[in-house]
Design a protein around this motif. Structure first.
Motif, PDB file in Angstrom:
ATOM      1  N   ASN A 264       0.830  -1.207   0.000  1.00 29.17           N
ATOM      2  CA  ASN A 264       0.000   0.000   0.000  1.00 29.17           C
ATOM      3  C   ASN A 264       0.863   1.256   0.000  1.00 29.17           C
ATOM      4  O   ASN A 264       0.600   2.217  -0.745  1.00 29.17           O
ATOM      5  N   TYR A 265       1.907   1.263   0.824  1.00 28.53           N
ATOM      6  CA  TYR A 265       2.818   2.414   0.841  1.00 28.53           C
ATOM      7  C   TYR A 265       3.559   2.541  -0.482  1.00 28.53           C
ATOM      8  O   TYR A 265       3.760   3.658  -0.990  1.00 28.53           O
ATOM      9  N   LYS A 266       3.934   1.412  -1.059  1.00 28.91           N
ATOM     10  CA  LYS A 266       4.662   1.427  -2.328  1.00 28.91           C
ATOM     11  C   LYS A 266       3.805   2.019  -3.439  1.00 28.91           C
ATOM     12  O   LYS A 266       4.288   2.842  -4.237  1.00 28.91           O
ATOM     13  N   VAL A 267       2.546   1.628  -3.513  1.00 31.45           N
ATOM     14  CA  VAL A 267       1.655   2.148  -4.558  1.00 31.45           C
ATOM     15  C   VAL A 267       1.501   3.663  -4.433  1.00 31.45           C
ATOM     16  O   VAL A 267       1.598   4.411  -5.428  1.00 31.45           O
ATOM     17  N   ASN A 268       1.272   4.149  -3.206  1.00 28.93           N
ATOM     18  CA  ASN A 268       1.089   5.590  -3.008  1.00 28.93           C
ATOM     19  C   ASN A 268       2.380   6.364  -3.265  1.00 28.93           C
ATOM     20  O   ASN A 268       2.352   7.468  -3.829  1.00 28.93           O
ATOM     21  N   LEU A 269       3.517   5.784  -2.863  1.00 30.88           N
ATOM     22  CA  LEU A 269       4.791   6.475  -3.083  1.00 30.88           C
ATOM     23  C   LEU A 269       5.132   6.527  -4.569  1.00 30.88           C
ATOM     24  O   LEU A 269       5.581   7.569  -5.073  1.00 30.88           O
ATOM     25  N   ILE A 270       4.922   5.428  -5.287  1.00 27.51           N
ATOM     26  CA  ILE A 270       5.241   5.406  -6.718  1.00 27.51           C
ATOM     27  C   ILE A 270       4.348   6.379  -7.479  1.00 27.51           C
ATOM     28  O   ILE A 270       4.791   7.017  -8.448  1.00 27.51           O
ATOM     29  N   ALA A 271       3.098   6.531  -7.058  1.00 29.52           N
ATOM     30  CA  ALA A 271       2.211   7.495  -7.716  1.00 29.52           C
ATOM     31  C   ALA A 271       2.757   8.914  -7.576  1.00 29.52           C
ATOM     32  O   ALA A 271       2.760   9.697  -8.541  1.00 29.52           O
ATOM     33  N   ARG A 272       3.241   9.251  -6.390  1.00 27.93           N
ATOM     34  CA  ARG A 272       3.827  10.582  -6.198  1.00 27.93           C
ATOM     35  C   ARG A 272       5.144  10.713  -6.957  1.00 27.93           C
ATOM     36  O   ARG A 272       5.437  11.772  -7.539  1.00 27.93           O
ATOM     37  N   TYR A 273       5.931   9.654  -6.951  1.00 27.33           N
ATOM     38  CA  TYR A 273       7.219   9.696  -7.650  1.00 27.33           C
ATOM     39  C   TYR A 273       7.011   9.898  -9.147  1.00 27.33           C
ATOM     40  O   TYR A 273       7.733  10.695  -9.770  1.00 27.33           O
ATOM     41  N   GLU A 274       6.059   9.198  -9.738  1.00 20.09           N
ATOM     42  CA  GLU A 274       5.809   9.344 -11.178  1.00 20.09           C
ATOM     43  C   GLU A 274       5.377  10.761 -11.518  1.00 20.09           C
ATOM     44  O   GLU A 274       5.803  11.329 -12.526  1.00 20.09           O
ATOM     45  N   ALA A 275       4.523  11.350 -10.664  1.00 20.36           N
ATOM     46  CA  ALA A 275       4.093  12.729 -10.916  1.00 20.36           C
ATOM     47  C   ALA A 275       5.268  13.698 -10.808  1.00 20.36           C
ATOM     48  O   ALA A 275       5.414  14.617 -11.628  1.00 20.36           O
ATOM     49  N   LEU A 276       6.124  13.492  -9.804  1.00 21.94           N
ATOM     50  CA  LEU A 276       7.293  14.358  -9.655  1.00 21.94           C
ATOM     51  C   LEU A 276       8.288  14.145 -10.792  1.00 21.94           C
ATOM     52  O   LEU A 276       8.896  15.104 -11.292  1.00 21.94           O
ATOM     53  N   TYR A 277       8.439  12.898 -11.215  1.00 21.88           N
ATOM     54  CA  TYR A 277       9.355  12.580 -12.319  1.00 21.88           C
ATOM     55  C   TYR A 277       8.898  13.258 -13.609  1.00 21.88           C
ATOM     56  O   TYR A 277       9.717  13.833 -14.352  1.00 21.88           O
ATOM     57  N   ASN A 278       7.610  13.222 -13.892  1.00 22.30           N
ATOM     58  CA  ASN A 278       7.093  13.870 -15.101  1.00 22.30           C
ATOM     59  C   ASN A 278       7.277  15.387 -15.038  1.00 22.30           C
ATOM     60  O   ASN A 278       7.534  16.028 -16.061  1.00 22.30           O
ATOM     61  N   THR A 279       7.158  15.956 -13.839  1.00 19.40           N
ATOM     62  CA  THR A 279       7.395  17.392 -13.689  1.00 19.40           C
ATOM     63  C   THR A 279       8.862  17.739 -13.961  1.00 19.40           C
ATOM     64  O   THR A 279       9.172  18.726 -14.629  1.00 19.40           O
TER      65      THR A 279
END
Length: 336
Positions: free
Chosen positions: A198-213
């Motif tokens: 659960n933590y991994k899914v939420n963290l990866i979602a934030r990471y992908e958004a930051l990576y795209n930025t």
């Protein structure tokens, strides 16, 4: 006489008060949940840091805060994404706050990301959903087995009686009860797979958004992650090796699950980007016990862009912060 009347009035008032208390419906106090760690951190960031450093980013329907600092050298060398450990702040004194500013002087623009909250009830929710599906599927099977079990019970009664007599005779003769013999019991994990996933899914979602930025302007992308956040990111990079990343730097990476932490040694040798694995001499045993295994897997899988470095002392010491930045700068200069 006056005293008697006075006592009579007091007695009457006490009786009336008791009657009123009995008529009032007793209700429990409403439970107010404490504020989450993420909300407390966001309030502190918005209250204490300059507004020009705070940059909100949207990951799906969830908005999270990042701390943006632009490079302050003559040459721009790339963008660094800083991801702290879970239940840790983006401005923690274990290296994140120092690197967020120091890397600007070395030519890097930095984004320090806030991490999601931990859902400790994730395993219970998953178990409840599994139990509902299992109960639905087993209802029909129970109806079928009920008829056959009734017929089998009659035939097994005589057999059970004979086996019980034999077992009691064995216990009397040997003095040993087979059911009390030592047997293997699996250890209970500190953190379950459901909570980590659960933590991994939420963290990866934030990471992908930051990576795209960060990829809005093509440049070198470097990720620096701490602790458990670094561990789940290593699992992510091993599953998706095509992600464009120039370097990954892990600070005391591990997972609080013995099986997955053991597998992390192999996972570290399977990721595509160059890896700098930094640990401290006073880290917990879950990190220190697997360092040799990481080296063995790196040699087996021929990951020649892997480096392992040890830092001494405490993480919040200024001397360690200075050495940490030197290790990172030296590793990155060998790459680009």
């Amino acid at each position: 006489m006056v005293l008697a009347q006075y006592l009579k009035v007091i007695k009457l008032n006490v009786l009336l008060s008791c009657a009123l208390l009995l008529t009032v419906q007793v209700t429990a106090a409403e439970h107010i949940a404490p504020p989450s760690y993420a909300s407390i951190e966001n309030n502190d960031i918005q209250h204490l840091l300059p507004n020009d450093e705070i940059k909100p980013i949207l990951a799906g329907d969830t908005e999270f805060l990042t701390l943006y600092c632009e490079y302050m050298s003559a040459d721009f060398r790339g963008t660094v994404l800083l991801i702290p450990d879970w239940q840790s702040s983006a401005t923690n004194n274990a290296g994140m706050s120092f690197l967020r500013k120091e890397l600007n002087n070395l030519g890097y623009t930095t984004y320090a990301m806030t991490v999601p909250d931990i859902n400790w009830q994730a395993s219970e929710i998953a178990t409840a959903a599994t139990n509902e599906n299992t109960a639905t599927e087993s209802t029909s099977a129970e109806n079928i087995l009920a008829q056959s079990s009734d017929n089998a019970n009659t035939a097994n009664q005589s057999t059970d009686n004979e086996s019980a007599a034999v077992e009691s005779a064995t216990i009397e003769d040997t003095g040993v009860n087979k059911s009390a013999e030592p047997h293997h019991v699996n250890a209970i994990e500190k953190v379950s797979d459901a909570v980590l996933d659960n933590y991994k899914v939420n963290l990866i979602a934030r990471y992908e958004a930051l990576y795209n930025t960060a990829m809005a302007e093509p440049n070198n992308i470097v990720v620096i992650a701490q602790g458990i956040s670094a561990g789940v990111l290593l699992e992510h990079y091993a599953q998706f090796p095509d992600s464009r990343l120039n370097a990954f730097i892990s600070l005391s990476s591990y997972l609080p699950n013995s099986k997955r932490n053991q597998d992390l040694s192999q996972t570290s040798s399977l990721i595509a980007p160059p890896l700098l694995d930094i640990y401290y001499a006073n880290d917990n045993n879950e990190i220190l016990m697997n360092l040799k295994n990481r080296q063995r897997w790196v040699n087996r899988n021929a990951k020649f862009d892997y480096r392992q470095r040890q830092l001494f002392g405490l993480r919040n010491q200024p001397d360690q912060h200075a050495r940490l930045s030197k290790e990172i700068d030296g590793f990155l200069r060998r790459l680009f």
